[in-house]
Design a protein around this motif. Sequence first.
Motif, PDB file in Angstrom:
ATOM      1  N   SER A  37       0.678  -1.355  -0.410  1.00 44.58           N
ATOM      2  CA  SER A  37      -0.045  -0.276   0.187  1.00 44.58           C
ATOM      3  C   SER A  37       0.778   1.211  -0.376  1.00 44.58           C
ATOM      4  O   SER A  37       0.959   2.322  -0.994  1.00 44.58           O
ATOM      5  CB  SER A  37      -0.875   0.464   1.532  1.00 44.58           C
ATOM      6  N   SER A  38       1.810   1.105   0.391  1.00 40.71           N
ATOM      7  CA  SER A  38       2.862   2.459   0.582  1.00 40.71           C
ATOM      8  C   SER A  38       3.325   2.457  -0.498  1.00 40.71           C
ATOM      9  O   SER A  38       3.696   3.785  -0.749  1.00 40.71           O
ATOM     10  CB  SER A  38       3.420   2.765   1.839  1.00 40.71           C
ATOM     11  N   CYS A  54       1.894   1.729  -3.424  1.00 37.21           N
ATOM     12  CA  CYS A  54       1.170   2.033  -4.625  1.00 37.21           C
ATOM     13  C   CYS A  54       1.343   3.455  -5.196  1.00 37.21           C
ATOM     14  O   CYS A  54       0.528   4.730  -4.374  1.00 37.21           O
ATOM     15  CB  CYS A  54      -0.518   1.320  -4.069  1.00 37.21           C
ATOM     16  N   GLU A  55       1.310   4.327  -6.296  1.00 39.89           N
ATOM     17  CA  GLU A  55       1.073   4.802  -7.208  1.00 39.89           C
ATOM     18  C   GLU A  55      -0.401   5.160  -7.348  1.00 39.89           C
ATOM     19  O   GLU A  55      -0.353   6.765  -7.289  1.00 39.89           O
ATOM     20  CB  GLU A  55       2.411   4.918  -8.538  1.00 39.89           C
ATOM     21  N   TYR A  56      -1.603   4.708  -7.588  1.00 39.65           N
ATOM     22  CA  TYR A  56      -2.531   5.243  -7.519  1.00 39.65           C
ATOM     23  C   TYR A  56      -2.987   5.167  -6.354  1.00 39.65           C
ATOM     24  O   TYR A  56      -4.673   4.689  -6.461  1.00 39.65           O
ATOM     25  CB  TYR A  56      -2.746   4.405  -8.806  1.00 39.65           C
ATOM     26  N   ASN A  57      -2.951   4.333  -4.981  1.00 36.42           N
ATOM     27  CA  ASN A  57      -3.540   4.731  -4.119  1.00 36.42           C
ATOM     28  C   ASN A  57      -4.773   3.238  -4.381  1.00 36.42           C
ATOM     29  O   ASN A  57      -6.193   3.715  -2.947  1.00 36.42           O
ATOM     30  CB  ASN A  57      -4.315   6.201  -3.770  1.00 36.42           C
ATOM     31  N   LEU A  78      -4.635   0.360  -3.124  1.00 32.47           N
ATOM     32  CA  LEU A  78      -3.962  -0.927  -1.860  1.00 32.47           C
ATOM     33  C   LEU A  78      -3.938   0.380  -0.466  1.00 32.47           C
ATOM     34  O   LEU A  78      -3.902   1.133  -0.279  1.00 32.47           O
ATOM     35  CB  LEU A  78      -2.943  -1.458  -1.932  1.00 32.47           C
ATOM     36  N   MET A  79      -5.039  -0.373   0.465  1.00 32.23           N
ATOM     37  CA  MET A  79      -4.523   0.476   1.892  1.00 32.23           C
ATOM     38  C   MET A  79      -4.692  -0.594   3.119  1.00 32.23           C
ATOM     39  O   MET A  79      -5.379  -1.247   3.205  1.00 32.23           O
ATOM     40  CB  MET A  79      -5.952   1.247   1.609  1.00 32.23           C
ATOM     41  N   LYS A  80      -3.516   0.475   3.947  1.00 32.65           N
ATOM     42  CA  LYS A  80      -3.679  -0.620   4.641  1.00 32.65           C
ATOM     43  C   LYS A  80      -4.137  -0.334   6.393  1.00 32.65           C
ATOM     44  O   LYS A  80      -5.032   0.441   6.788  1.00 32.65           O
ATOM     45  CB  LYS A  80      -1.987  -1.223   5.291  1.00 32.65           C
ATOM     46  N   VAL A  81      -5.272  -1.371   6.556  1.00 38.98           N
ATOM     47  CA  VAL A  81      -5.826  -0.960   8.155  1.00 38.98           C
ATOM     48  C   VAL A  81      -5.586  -2.356   9.112  1.00 38.98           C
ATOM     49  O   VAL A  81      -4.645  -3.074   8.547  1.00 38.98           O
ATOM     50  CB  VAL A  81      -7.604  -1.054   7.872  1.00 38.98           C
ATOM     51  N   GLN A 107      -6.445  -5.759   7.556  1.00 34.41           N
ATOM     52  CA  GLN A 107      -6.568  -6.669   5.906  1.00 34.41           C
ATOM     53  C   GLN A 107      -5.615  -4.951   5.361  1.00 34.41           C
ATOM     54  O   GLN A 107      -5.387  -4.198   5.469  1.00 34.41           O
ATOM     55  CB  GLN A 107      -7.899  -6.975   5.877  1.00 34.41           C
ATOM     56  N   LEU A 122      -7.115  -3.252   2.121  1.00 40.50           N
ATOM     57  CA  LEU A 122      -8.321  -3.042   0.875  1.00 40.50           C
ATOM     58  C   LEU A 122      -7.551  -2.920   0.072  1.00 40.50           C
ATOM     59  O   LEU A 122      -6.961  -2.105  -0.547  1.00 40.50           O
ATOM     60  CB  LEU A 122      -8.596  -1.978   1.353  1.00 40.50           C
ATOM     61  N   PHE A 143      -8.295  -1.119  -3.725  1.00 40.88           N
ATOM     62  CA  PHE A 143      -9.567  -0.256  -4.581  1.00 40.88           C
ATOM     63  C   PHE A 143      -9.880  -0.529  -5.916  1.00 40.88           C
ATOM     64  O   PHE A 143      -8.318  -0.272  -7.123  1.00 40.88           O
ATOM     65  CB  PHE A 143      -9.303   0.917  -4.149  1.00 40.88           C
ATOM     66  N   MET A 169      -9.615   1.807  -8.397  1.00 37.93           N
ATOM     67  CA  MET A 169      -8.010   3.089  -8.470  1.00 37.93           C
ATOM     68  C   MET A 169      -7.121   2.304  -9.302  1.00 37.93           C
ATOM     69  O   MET A 169      -5.994   2.739  -9.312  1.00 37.93           O
ATOM     70  CB  MET A 169      -7.685   3.354  -7.052  1.00 37.93           C
TER      71      MET A 169
END
Lengths: 278, 112
Positions: free
Chosen positions: A73-74, A76-79, A81-84, A87, A89, A91, A94
Amino acid sequence: MQITIVSGKGGTGKTSLAVSLAMTLENVQLLDADVDEPNCSLFLDLDTKLVAEAKIPIPEINYDLCTLCGACSSNCEYNALMKVPDQILVFEKMCHGCGLCSKICPENAITEVPRTIGYLYEGENKEFLFNFGSLIVGEELSTPVISQLKQLISKDKPIIVIDSPPGSSCPMVETVIDSDYVILVSEPTPFGLSDMKMVVKTLRILEKKFGVVINKDGVGNEELELFCQKEEIPVLLKIPFDLEIAKNYSKGVPFLNVLPEMDSKLKKMIVDIGEALE
Amino acid sequence: MNNLKVAIPVSSKDDNPIMFERFGRASYFCIFDTEDDSSVVVANPAVGARGGAGPRAVEFLSSKQIQSVIVPQLGPNADGALRAAQITIFQGEPIPVKNLIDKWKKDELRKL
């Protein structure tokens, strides 16, 4: 020879010119790459069928292996992926399908799975081959659909005519990038000229050979032609501003059928382009 | 009340700014900590994102152990991300953050 028809402003006559030009040529392939709004088929009397799906690879996380380190996630140029806390996430819309996440994941926990974002169609009438791409409504990435549409370019056709999306951003660049010649359609209005200048800039960066077709000649002002003179851009053809063209357009009749003298003019334009490429 | 951190999007580092009307594109977040009634203003790393600013902002807040946010309107991606991050969402309004936090403490804000 691959000729792509572009414009800065929308509604200047790309599709009209692409269809009319292709109809004057023999053994031609017409590609409608305006995948957000493909409309060449409205002017063509042929049936088309689905031949392929346009897909992009998106990440799928295997949680048996994922340690939630967040490297995917950190980076990913296009945001997409996101870490919570529990999990990662994804998108989907995107995601540009670049594949970086699956390559840098230290646990090899990411596999790429295809996601359909558009459809590719084909129709044929004797020696006239027609293809178009169509982006699924709600999808955002037209560029991969265009790139996959171009894989349908026939090696047997001496001339390929491509109708580009408007503007000067990624979809237009993807459409023209491997073309031999670019025809820039513009209308002689301040708005038409302003948008055309951006396309001229883009085509020069791409080092493309190009010329201008002035559509709706007679409206607006002289500025467009003066600009072409000053910048030494050849004006290949002028299509008059004519109410009959507009009336027939609204019935799906291209201008070639309204102004028969255009047939020889369009043929001559192709000869001129061929000479410019020598 | 347990120790809680709540974040509010703001557009300046001023003492008591008004809540900013966009979530992911806010320049800063004002983070209020119930433990000692303190607040800090931190820069939002997602402010200049080409796309996906909402989820990126949520990821940032999640990494700061934020439990609640007070927000203007939210896009679907930011909304989904906040819920996945188990951050409680409260409907804010464009008033100074101190007033907003007072309302939040008195349980006067609507939970989304």
